[in-house]
Design a protein around this motif. Structure first.
Motif, PDB file in Angstrom:
ATOM      1  N   VAL A  17     -77.241  77.354  35.906  1.00  0.00           N
ATOM      2  CA  VAL A  17     -76.359  78.355  35.313  1.00  0.00           C
ATOM      3  C   VAL A  17     -76.216  79.524  36.283  1.00  0.00           C
ATOM      4  N   VAL A  18     -74.966  79.828  36.646  1.00  0.00           N
ATOM      5  CA  VAL A  18     -74.714  80.968  37.529  1.00  0.00           C
ATOM      6  C   VAL A  18     -74.001  82.104  36.806  1.00  0.00           C
ATOM      7  N   GLU A  19     -73.408  81.771  35.653  1.00  0.00           N
ATOM      8  CA  GLU A  19     -72.692  82.787  34.888  1.00  0.00           C
ATOM      9  C   GLU A  19     -72.543  82.303  33.449  1.00  0.00           C
ATOM     10  N   THR A  20     -72.625  83.240  32.523  1.00  0.00           N
ATOM     11  CA  THR A  20     -72.334  82.906  31.126  1.00  0.00           C
ATOM     12  C   THR A  20     -71.133  83.726  30.686  1.00  0.00           C
ATOM     13  N   THR A  21     -70.327  83.133  29.824  1.00  0.00           N
ATOM     14  CA  THR A  21     -69.142  83.798  29.291  1.00  0.00           C
ATOM     15  C   THR A  21     -69.190  83.700  27.779  1.00  0.00           C
ATOM     16  N   THR A  22     -68.203  84.262  27.129  1.00  0.00           N
ATOM     17  CA  THR A  22     -68.163  84.191  25.665  1.00  0.00           C
ATOM     18  C   THR A  22     -67.891  82.773  25.187  1.00  0.00           C
ATOM     19  N   LYS A  23     -67.252  81.946  26.020  1.00  0.00           N
ATOM     20  CA  LYS A  23     -66.908  80.581  25.615  1.00  0.00           C
ATOM     21  C   LYS A  23     -67.825  79.516  26.195  1.00  0.00           C
ATOM     22  N   GLY A  24     -68.658  79.869  27.151  1.00  0.00           N
ATOM     23  CA  GLY A  24     -69.510  78.855  27.770  1.00  0.00           C
ATOM     24  C   GLY A  24     -70.254  79.386  28.965  1.00  0.00           C
ATOM     25  N   MET A  25     -70.299  78.559  30.004  1.00  0.00           N
ATOM     26  CA  MET A  25     -71.041  78.943  31.197  1.00  0.00           C
ATOM     27  C   MET A  25     -70.441  78.290  32.428  1.00  0.00           C
ATOM     28  N   VAL A  26     -70.832  78.822  33.571  1.00  0.00           N
ATOM     29  CA  VAL A  26     -70.439  78.244  34.848  1.00  0.00           C
ATOM     30  C   VAL A  26     -71.704  77.666  35.465  1.00  0.00           C
ATOM     31  N   LEU A  27     -71.612  76.398  35.859  1.00  0.00           N
ATOM     32  CA  LEU A  27     -72.749  75.719  36.482  1.00  0.00           C
ATOM     33  C   LEU A  27     -72.446  75.425  37.933  1.00  0.00           C
ATOM     34  N   GLU A  28     -73.507  75.386  38.754  1.00  0.00           N
ATOM     35  CA  GLU A  28     -73.378  74.912  40.122  1.00  0.00           C
ATOM     36  C   GLU A  28     -74.315  73.728  40.278  1.00  0.00           C
ATOM     37  N   ALA A  37     -66.855  74.990  35.056  1.00  0.00           N
ATOM     38  CA  ALA A  37     -67.019  75.662  33.764  1.00  0.00           C
ATOM     39  C   ALA A  37     -67.325  74.629  32.689  1.00  0.00           C
ATOM     40  N   VAL A  38     -68.201  75.010  31.780  1.00  0.00           N
ATOM     41  CA  VAL A  38     -68.601  74.128  30.680  1.00  0.00           C
ATOM     42  C   VAL A  38     -68.536  74.918  29.370  1.00  0.00           C
ATOM     43  N   PRO A  39     -67.780  74.442  28.397  1.00  0.00           N
ATOM     44  CA  PRO A  39     -67.815  75.083  27.084  1.00  0.00           C
ATOM     45  C   PRO A  39     -69.227  74.942  26.486  1.00  0.00           C
ATOM     46  N   SER A  40     -69.658  75.934  25.755  1.00  0.00           N
ATOM     47  CA  SER A  40     -71.012  75.931  25.179  1.00  0.00           C
ATOM     48  C   SER A  40     -71.320  74.671  24.388  1.00  0.00           C
ATOM     49  N   ARG A  41     -70.357  74.153  23.665  1.00  0.00           N
ATOM     50  CA  ARG A  41     -70.608  72.972  22.822  1.00  0.00           C
ATOM     51  C   ARG A  41     -70.870  71.716  23.651  1.00  0.00           C
ATOM     52  N   HIS A  42     -70.584  71.760  24.954  1.00  0.00           N
ATOM     53  CA  HIS A  42     -70.788  70.604  25.822  1.00  0.00           C
ATOM     54  C   HIS A  42     -71.940  70.809  26.814  1.00  0.00           C
ATOM     55  N   ALA A  43     -72.825  71.752  26.517  1.00  0.00           N
ATOM     56  CA  ALA A  43     -73.956  72.020  27.408  1.00  0.00           C
ATOM     57  C   ALA A  43     -75.263  71.953  26.629  1.00  0.00           C
ATOM     58  N   ARG A  44     -76.254  71.378  27.288  1.00  0.00           N
ATOM     59  CA  ARG A  44     -77.601  71.360  26.702  1.00  0.00           C
ATOM     60  C   ARG A  44     -78.603  71.473  27.840  1.00  0.00           C
ATOM     61  N   ALA A  45     -79.825  71.843  27.504  1.00  0.00           N
ATOM     62  CA  ALA A  45     -80.870  71.978  28.520  1.00  0.00           C
ATOM     63  C   ALA A  45     -81.184  70.621  29.142  1.00  0.00           C
ATOM     64  N   ALA A  46     -81.364  70.618  30.451  1.00  0.00           N
ATOM     65  CA  ALA A  46     -81.706  69.384  31.166  1.00  0.00           C
ATOM     66  C   ALA A  46     -83.183  69.068  30.997  1.00  0.00           C
ATOM     67  N   THR A  47     -83.494  67.779  30.931  1.00  0.00           N
ATOM     68  CA  THR A  47     -84.890  67.348  30.883  1.00  0.00           C
ATOM     69  C   THR A  47     -85.444  67.332  32.308  1.00  0.00           C
TER      70      THR A  47
END
Length: 58
Positions: A17-28, A37-47
């Motif tokens: 995670v490099v940035e969080t927004t009101t709708k989700g986050m930006v991943l690198e 960019a990933v909407p929050s509903r499509h992101a979960r913590a990695a194992t």
């Protein structure tokens, strides 16, 4: 400070995670590649296994 590593459930990509927004986050990617960019509903913590596989390039 620990970094959050997430999975984009739409693609299975693992990213830091490099940035969080009101709708989700930006991943690198953990290795190479462009941020995305990933909407929050499509992101979960990695194992730990997913992180290891991403770092190994699998």
């Amino acid at each position: 400070m620990s970094q959050r590593v997430m999975v984009d459930t739409r693609s299975g990509q693992v990213g830091r995670v490099v940035e969080t927004t009101t709708k989700g986050m930006v991943l690198e990617p953990l290795t190479r590649g462009a941020e995305w960019a990933v909407p929050s509903r499509h992101a979960r913590a990695a194992t730990p296994e997913e992180v290891a596989a991403a770092l190994a390039g699998e």
